[in-house]
Write a protein that holds these residues in place. Sequence first.
Motif, PDB file in Angstrom:
ATOM      1  N   ASP A  90      -9.442 -23.515  -6.719  1.00 27.33           N
ATOM      2  CA  ASP A  90     -10.413 -22.423  -6.728  1.00 27.33           C
ATOM      3  C   ASP A  90      -9.784 -21.214  -7.424  1.00 27.33           C
ATOM      4  N   SER A  91     -10.617 -20.310  -7.887  1.00 22.52           N
ATOM      5  CA  SER A  91     -10.116 -19.198  -8.689  1.00 22.52           C
ATOM      6  C   SER A  91      -9.199 -18.281  -7.893  1.00 22.52           C
ATOM      7  N   TYR A  92      -9.479 -18.078  -6.605  1.00 23.05           N
ATOM      8  CA  TYR A  92      -8.639 -17.190  -5.803  1.00 23.05           C
ATOM      9  C   TYR A  92      -7.202 -17.694  -5.758  1.00 23.05           C
ATOM     10  N   THR A  93      -7.039 -19.009  -5.596  1.00 23.61           N
ATOM     11  CA  THR A  93      -5.690 -19.572  -5.511  1.00 23.61           C
ATOM     12  C   THR A  93      -4.928 -19.358  -6.811  1.00 23.61           C
ATOM     13  N   LEU A  94      -5.588 -19.602  -7.943  1.00 27.70           N
ATOM     14  CA  LEU A  94      -4.930 -19.385  -9.232  1.00 27.70           C
ATOM     15  C   LEU A  94      -4.564 -17.922  -9.418  1.00 27.70           C
ATOM     16  N   LEU A  95      -5.486 -17.036  -9.118  1.00 28.72           N
ATOM     17  CA  LEU A  95      -5.230 -15.607  -9.317  1.00 28.72           C
ATOM     18  C   LEU A  95      -4.112 -15.107  -8.408  1.00 28.72           C
ATOM     19  N   GLU A  96      -4.053 -15.619  -7.204  1.00 33.84           N
ATOM     20  CA  GLU A  96      -2.979 -15.254  -6.277  1.00 33.84           C
ATOM     21  C   GLU A  96      -1.626 -15.722  -6.828  1.00 33.84           C
ATOM     22  N   ALA A  97      -1.608 -16.934  -7.377  1.00 33.20           N
ATOM     23  CA  ALA A  97      -0.370 -17.479  -7.937  1.00 33.20           C
ATOM     24  C   ALA A  97       0.113 -16.648  -9.121  1.00 33.20           C
ATOM     25  N   ILE A  98      -0.799 -16.254  -9.997  1.00 31.29           N
ATOM     26  CA  ILE A  98      -0.421 -15.502 -11.190  1.00 31.29           C
ATOM     27  C   ILE A  98       0.112 -14.122 -10.819  1.00 31.29           C
ATOM     28  N   ALA A 134      -9.697 -13.388 -18.282  1.00 33.14           N
ATOM     29  CA  ALA A 134      -9.370 -11.970 -18.400  1.00 33.14           C
ATOM     30  C   ALA A 134      -8.750 -11.453 -17.108  1.00 33.14           C
ATOM     31  N   TRP A 135      -9.258 -11.940 -15.978  1.00 30.02           N
ATOM     32  CA  TRP A 135      -8.718 -11.519 -14.684  1.00 30.02           C
ATOM     33  C   TRP A 135      -7.299 -12.063 -14.495  1.00 30.02           C
ATOM     34  N   VAL A 136      -7.017 -13.228 -15.045  1.00 36.72           N
ATOM     35  CA  VAL A 136      -5.651 -13.757 -15.008  1.00 36.72           C
ATOM     36  C   VAL A 136      -4.689 -12.768 -15.664  1.00 36.72           C
ATOM     37  N   ILE A 137      -5.100 -12.204 -16.789  1.00 35.24           N
ATOM     38  CA  ILE A 137      -4.266 -11.194 -17.454  1.00 35.24           C
ATOM     39  C   ILE A 137      -4.029 -10.008 -16.537  1.00 35.24           C
ATOM     40  N   MET A 138      -5.093  -9.525 -15.904  1.00 36.59           N
ATOM     41  CA  MET A 138      -4.969  -8.348 -15.033  1.00 36.59           C
ATOM     42  C   MET A 138      -4.072  -8.633 -13.827  1.00 36.59           C
ATOM     43  N   GLN A 139      -4.189  -9.838 -13.260  1.00 34.03           N
ATOM     44  CA  GLN A 139      -3.349 -10.207 -12.128  1.00 34.03           C
ATOM     45  C   GLN A 139      -1.871 -10.249 -12.525  1.00 34.03           C
ATOM     46  N   PHE A 140      -1.601 -10.788 -13.707  1.00 39.08           N
ATOM     47  CA  PHE A 140      -0.231 -10.865 -14.199  1.00 39.08           C
ATOM     48  C   PHE A 140       0.352  -9.455 -14.365  1.00 39.08           C
ATOM     49  N   LEU A 141      -0.416  -8.572 -14.987  1.00 37.37           N
ATOM     50  CA  LEU A 141       0.048  -7.202 -15.190  1.00 37.37           C
ATOM     51  C   LEU A 141       0.177  -6.452 -13.864  1.00 37.37           C
ATOM     52  N   LYS A 142      -0.719  -6.740 -12.933  1.00 41.15           N
ATOM     53  CA  LYS A 142      -0.627  -6.109 -11.609  1.00 41.15           C
ATOM     54  C   LYS A 142       0.675  -6.489 -10.918  1.00 41.15           C
ATOM     55  N   GLY A 143       1.012  -7.781 -10.982  1.00 44.53           N
ATOM     56  CA  GLY A 143       2.267  -8.219 -10.382  1.00 44.53           C
ATOM     57  C   GLY A 143       3.457  -7.555 -11.028  1.00 44.53           C
ATOM     58  N   LYS A 144       3.428  -7.433 -12.353  1.00 41.60           N
ATOM     59  CA  LYS A 144       4.533  -6.787 -13.070  1.00 41.60           C
ATOM     60  C   LYS A 144       4.685  -5.321 -12.679  1.00 41.60           C
ATOM     61  N   LYS A 145       3.551  -4.629 -12.589  1.00 47.41           N
ATOM     62  CA  LYS A 145       3.624  -3.209 -12.237  1.00 47.41           C
ATOM     63  C   LYS A 145       4.025  -3.018 -10.770  1.00 47.41           C
ATOM     64  N   LYS A 146       3.508  -3.857  -9.912  1.00 48.63           N
ATOM     65  CA  LYS A 146       3.837  -3.759  -8.485  1.00 48.63           C
ATOM     66  C   LYS A 146       5.336  -3.877  -8.260  1.00 48.63           C
ATOM     67  N   ALA A 147       5.986  -4.771  -9.009  1.00 45.80           N
ATOM     68  CA  ALA A 147       7.421  -5.009  -8.846  1.00 45.80           C
ATOM     69  C   ALA A 147       8.274  -4.073  -9.700  1.00 45.80           C
ATOM     70  N   GLY A 148       7.604  -3.234 -10.508  1.00 40.54           N
ATOM     71  CA  GLY A 148       8.343  -2.258 -11.302  1.00 40.54           C
ATOM     72  C   GLY A 148       8.893  -2.773 -12.619  1.00 40.54           C
ATOM     73  N   TRP A 149       8.385  -3.914 -13.086  1.00 37.84           N
ATOM     74  CA  TRP A 149       8.884  -4.460 -14.356  1.00 37.84           C
ATOM     75  C   TRP A 149       8.229  -3.807 -15.556  1.00 37.84           C
ATOM     76  N   ILE A 150       7.078  -3.183 -15.338  1.00 32.61           N
ATOM     77  CA  ILE A 150       6.459  -2.373 -16.380  1.00 32.61           C
ATOM     78  C   ILE A 150       6.050  -1.053 -15.745  1.00 32.61           C
ATOM     79  N   SER A 151       5.953  -0.024 -16.558  1.00 33.05           N
ATOM     80  CA  SER A 151       5.673   1.314 -16.016  1.00 33.05           C
ATOM     81  C   SER A 151       4.173   1.552 -15.839  1.00 33.05           C
TER      82      SER A 151
END
Length: 321
Positions: free
Chosen positions: A264-272, A304-321
């Motif tokens: 399901d989409s939620y599982t994929l988005l959570e993983a990303i 498109a949401w996969v992209i946003m989830q990936f960037l969210k994870g990066k920003k949350k962990a401080g890998w991007i500003s």
Amino acid sequence: MSMFRFLKEAGGALFQDRHVTKANEILQKWNGNEAGEVCLIGAPLSKSSISHSGASFAPSAIRKMLSSYTTYSVEENIDLADIKVTDCGDILMHPTDLVQSQERIAETIEQIVTVNPDSLLLVLGGDHSISYPAIRGFRKRWEKVGVIQFDAHHDLRNLEDGGPTNGTPFRSLIESGTLDGNHLIQIGIRDFANSKAYTEYGKQNGVTIYTMKDVRERPIQEIVRESIEKLKQEVDAIYVSVDMDVLDQAFAPGCPAIGPGGMDSYTLLEAIAALGEYGIVKAMDIVEVDPTVDFRDITSRTAAWVIMQFLKGKKKAGWIS
């Protein structure tokens, strides 16, 4: 000030709210030199698909669907509005030569990561054949690369029966010596979508295989963490490959190879999002979206949401500003 108060640029939002930033607004055109924290590039190739596919239209469709979302994550209280995503455009495919098109992808990705060695890489396919040249090019930046593949299929088909198709990218990577089979982790492999020969090939070459039964029975966060722990001991960078047909057909009607029993989409988005939090994850591709058979852009919207989830994870962990 223009006298034409009610004219707007073509293609812009129908309604504008001064307090809202749309996700597509963080894309900036590339000047050909140094890029921002994230490089986005399209690889619009689908002539290599063994099934009917209009995946070559996906890069444009996914970019367009970014305009459906804002940059603000209410769940994490994170705003991505300040992230600099450089849109490097699309790689020009050869009109008839499949292998030449793949070589263009490899060469261009190599150039991108050489000029921008510290930028995250986002590649929009195209069918899954683009992952072979894209990872070849990406590996020019990193000596040892690991891959986490979300997919219903192994994509380990033999090369004798059809050449370099969208069913062979990981076979090609292993047999060319670009990728060690022990450094490939597959998540979401589905019943009745593969042959025994290719499951056995994967196991013989050290590929870690998580089936959809594993995904149903175990938390996806646990599988992600386990995958990262395995790879980080042995590789310098991890490349995530997201074949959207890992999703059940109900969540991704715009994939060339739809089928039941998928994620399901939620599982994929959570993983990303979880993968984005790891610094060793340096790149991601999204493949197998065919906008010509999609329904209300469901699959492109999810991509498109996969992209946003990936960037969210990066920003949350401080890998991007």
